[in-house]
Design an enzyme around this catalytic site. Structure first.
Site, PDB file in Angstrom:
ATOM      1  N   ASP A 190     -80.229   6.614  66.241  1.00  0.00           N
ATOM      2  CA  ASP A 190     -80.530   5.380  65.506  1.00  0.00           C
ATOM      3  C   ASP A 190     -79.875   5.530  64.132  1.00  0.00           C
ATOM      4  O   ASP A 190     -79.532   6.651  63.726  1.00  0.00           O
ATOM      5  CB  ASP A 190     -82.058   5.238  65.386  1.00  0.00           C
ATOM      6  CG  ASP A 190     -82.489   3.952  64.679  1.00  0.00           C
ATOM      7  OD1 ASP A 190     -81.658   3.034  64.518  1.00  0.00           O
ATOM      8  OD2 ASP A 190     -83.674   3.871  64.281  1.00  0.00           O
ATOM      9  N   ARG A 196     -83.986  -5.435  76.474  1.00  0.00           N
ATOM     10  CA  ARG A 196     -85.011  -5.954  75.558  1.00  0.00           C
ATOM     11  C   ARG A 196     -85.552  -7.265  76.127  1.00  0.00           C
ATOM     12  O   ARG A 196     -86.756  -7.513  76.087  1.00  0.00           O
ATOM     13  CB  ARG A 196     -84.431  -6.214  74.158  1.00  0.00           C
ATOM     14  CG  ARG A 196     -83.821  -5.012  73.446  1.00  0.00           C
ATOM     15  CD  ARG A 196     -84.819  -3.936  73.091  1.00  0.00           C
ATOM     16  NE  ARG A 196     -85.891  -4.373  72.215  1.00  0.00           N
ATOM     17  CZ  ARG A 196     -85.773  -4.629  70.909  1.00  0.00           C
ATOM     18  NH1 ARG A 196     -84.618  -4.480  70.305  1.00  0.00           N
ATOM     19  NH2 ARG A 196     -86.822  -5.020  70.192  1.00  0.00           N
ATOM     20  N   ARG A 211     -92.389  -8.805  62.917  1.00  0.00           N
ATOM     21  CA  ARG A 211     -91.575  -7.670  62.436  1.00  0.00           C
ATOM     22  C   ARG A 211     -91.764  -7.597  60.939  1.00  0.00           C
ATOM     23  O   ARG A 211     -91.454  -8.552  60.214  1.00  0.00           O
ATOM     24  CB  ARG A 211     -90.102  -7.881  62.786  1.00  0.00           C
ATOM     25  CG  ARG A 211     -89.189  -6.950  61.997  1.00  0.00           C
ATOM     26  CD  ARG A 211     -87.762  -6.955  62.477  1.00  0.00           C
ATOM     27  NE  ARG A 211     -87.638  -6.310  63.764  1.00  0.00           N
ATOM     28  CZ  ARG A 211     -86.476  -5.904  64.282  1.00  0.00           C
ATOM     29  NH1 ARG A 211     -85.347  -6.087  63.615  1.00  0.00           N
ATOM     30  NH2 ARG A 211     -86.435  -5.330  65.460  1.00  0.00           N
ATOM     31  N   CYS A 270     -80.561   2.131  69.910  1.00  0.00           N
ATOM     32  CA  CYS A 270     -81.320   0.877  69.851  1.00  0.00           C
ATOM     33  C   CYS A 270     -80.474  -0.255  69.265  1.00  0.00           C
ATOM     34  O   CYS A 270     -80.765  -1.417  69.508  1.00  0.00           O
ATOM     35  CB  CYS A 270     -82.592   1.081  69.050  1.00  0.00           C
ATOM     36  SG  CYS A 270     -82.294   1.714  67.390  1.00  0.00           S
ATOM     37  N   HIS A 317     -91.688   1.169  66.750  1.00  0.00           N
ATOM     38  CA  HIS A 317     -90.878   0.118  67.390  1.00  0.00           C
ATOM     39  C   HIS A 317     -91.215   0.122  68.892  1.00  0.00           C
ATOM     40  O   HIS A 317     -90.398   0.491  69.727  1.00  0.00           O
ATOM     41  CB  HIS A 317     -89.396   0.375  67.143  1.00  0.00           C
ATOM     42  CG  HIS A 317     -88.521  -0.830  67.351  1.00  0.00           C
ATOM     43  ND1 HIS A 317     -89.018  -2.063  67.725  1.00  0.00           N
ATOM     44  CD2 HIS A 317     -87.175  -0.993  67.248  1.00  0.00           C
ATOM     45  CE1 HIS A 317     -88.014  -2.925  67.834  1.00  0.00           C
ATOM     46  NE2 HIS A 317     -86.902  -2.307  67.551  1.00  0.00           N
ATOM     47  N   GLN A 369     -89.079  -1.744  71.685  1.00  0.00           N
ATOM     48  CA  GLN A 369     -87.820  -1.044  71.933  1.00  0.00           C
ATOM     49  C   GLN A 369     -88.041   0.092  72.952  1.00  0.00           C
ATOM     50  O   GLN A 369     -87.262   0.261  73.897  1.00  0.00           O
ATOM     51  CB  GLN A 369     -87.303  -0.468  70.605  1.00  0.00           C
ATOM     52  CG  GLN A 369     -86.028   0.338  70.721  1.00  0.00           C
ATOM     53  CD  GLN A 369     -84.803  -0.540  70.941  1.00  0.00           C
ATOM     54  OE1 GLN A 369     -84.572  -1.478  70.210  1.00  0.00           O
ATOM     55  NE2 GLN A 369     -84.031  -0.234  71.962  1.00  0.00           N
TER      56      GLN A 369
HETATM   57  N1  NVA Z   1     -84.865   2.370  62.527  1.00  0.00           N
HETATM   58  C1  NVA Z   1     -84.208   1.101  62.470  1.00  0.00           C
HETATM   59  C2  NVA Z   1     -84.314   0.389  63.788  1.00  0.00           C
HETATM   60  C3  NVA Z   1     -83.562  -0.899  63.865  1.00  0.00           C
HETATM   61  C4  NVA Z   1     -83.761  -1.600  65.166  1.00  0.00           C
HETATM   62  C5  NVA Z   1     -84.810   0.263  61.364  1.00  0.00           C
HETATM   63  O1  NVA Z   1     -86.035   0.297  61.187  1.00  0.00           O
HETATM   64  O2  NVA Z   1     -84.067  -0.384  60.640  1.00  0.00           O
HETATM   65  N1   CP Z   2     -82.932  -2.802  68.216  1.00  0.00           N
HETATM   66  C1   CP Z   2     -83.393  -3.847  67.521  1.00  0.00           C
HETATM   67  O1   CP Z   2     -84.591  -3.992  67.296  1.00  0.00           O
HETATM   68  O2   CP Z   2     -82.435  -4.732  67.135  1.00  0.00           O
HETATM   69  P1   CP Z   2     -82.614  -5.924  66.102  1.00  0.00           P
HETATM   70  O3   CP Z   2     -82.913  -5.308  64.764  1.00  0.00           O
HETATM   71  O4   CP Z   2     -81.305  -6.626  66.137  1.00  0.00           O
HETATM   72  O5   CP Z   2     -83.738  -6.794  66.564  1.00  0.00           O
END
Ligand code: NVA
Ligand code: CP
Length: 319
Positions: free
Chosen positions: A239, A307, A113, A279, A140, A143
């Site tokens: 989101d 997930r 990530r 999400c 993502h 997800q």
């Molecule tokens: N769009 C959000 C998703 C978090 C799971 C982010 O990138 O922070």
């Molecule tokens: N939805 C998601 O990716 O959650 P986290 O940021 O907690 O991993």
């Protein structure tokens, strides 16, 4: 122990973007996830990754992704290592290439990530083991797979449904566009001007929809009016307004997105029986009201659980 997760067709592949997979391959991943979930609930063990290890590199925070991959590896009989990007030599300038060439000597797969999609792609290019994209600024994809699993469970099908995404045309929206094209689901994104999904991703998803048998006739629309997006929608999705790395834009984004909230009034305008996905993490009172997120049409916590099952399918099939 029996199910689609024993299939070997995806062995050795990377999971960088939904666009890398055909409609049939997405179907295989979903079937594997359904089978693994059913077996877990029935108490049937499925230790198909005994002796295998997954490294998990995180440059951004995580609750769901981290825990589900770690527990998923354990349930598959393997081992997962959390590698905070702060604590490995990447932070001190070791290259992605050298990191990849080192980690592949110890591990059977890497989940990462981070910010740049290019870094995830470089990791996959330099190393020979499967790399899984656990979120970038652009995508993502893990997800999106869990989301399809959730929609299929609650609506009984995917093809022909309509998903309305209310909010930022961000990483989550991009991966949803790509997966909707592959499974034959219509998608309408309602966002304020300037926050649309990337034109190249939208065009790519539309081109994919035209190619994939299930995608023919699928509409992928971007509109400004949330009520237009939710008309006839079977799934509502949102989101957070400021993603990880956009904290400095928080105030400006709250102003821009105020009328892009999933609330009871907007939900009323969707198809009867519509389900609401998020999400997570959520900001109640911003992109979604507490009333809707905690209400009877919300399946956000089933989605969070899924997930685990979706990630186990990815791990079992690729590793
Ligand atoms: N769009 C959000 C998703 C978090 C799971 C982010 O990138 O922070
Ligand atoms: N939805 C998601 O990716 O959650 P986290 O940021 O907690 O991993």
């Amino acid at each position: 122990m029996a199910g689609a997760y024993l299939d070997t067709r995806l062995k050795g592949r990377d999971y960088l973007s939904i666009s890398d997979f055909s409609g049939e391959e997405i179907r295989l991943l979903l079937d594997a996830a359904h089978d693994l979930k059913r077996e877990l609930k029935a108490g049937i063990p499925h230790p198909v990754l005994q002796g295998k290890s997954l490294g998990m590199i995180f440059t951004k925070p995580s609750t769901r992704t981290r825990v589900s991959f770690e527990v998923g590896m354990y349930q598959l009989g393997g081992y997962a290592l959390f590698l905070s990007a702060q604590d490995i030599q990447l932070r001190r300038g070791e290259t992605i290439g050298d990191t990849a060439r080192t980690l592949e000597r110890f591990l059977n797969g890497i989940m990462i990530r981070t910010f740049a999609q290019a870094d995830v792609e470089d990791l996959a290019t330099y190393g020979s083991i499967p790399v899984i994209n656990g979120l970038t600024d652009l995508m993502h994809p893990t997800q999106a797979l869990a989301d399809m699993l959730t929609i299929e469970e609650h609506q009984g099908k995917l093809a022909g449904l309509k998903l309305a995404f209310i909010g930022d045309g961000n990483n989550v929206a991009h991966s949803l566009l790509q997966i909707c094209a592959k499974v034959g689901m219509h998608m309408a994104i309602a966002c304020p001007p300037g926050y649309e999904p990337e034109a190249g991703i939208l065009a790519g998803a539309r081109a994919d929809a035209a190619r994939v048998p299930l995608g023919r006739g699928v509409r992928l629309d971007v509109v400004a009016d949330p009520f237009e997006a939710v008309a006839g929608a079977d799934v509502l999705y949102t989101d957070i307004w400021a993603s990880m790395g956009q904290e400095a834009e928080q105030a400006e984004r709250i102003r821009a997105f105020t009328s892009y909230q999933i609330n009871a009034r907007l939900l009323q305008a969707a198809a009867p029986g519509a389900v609401v996905l998020h999400c997570l993490p959520a900001h109640r009172g911003e992109e979604i009201t507490g009333e809707v997120l905690d209400g009877p049409q919300s399946v956000a916590f089933d989605e969070a659980e899924n997930r685990l099952h979706a990630h186990k399918a990815i791990l079992a099939l690729l590793l």
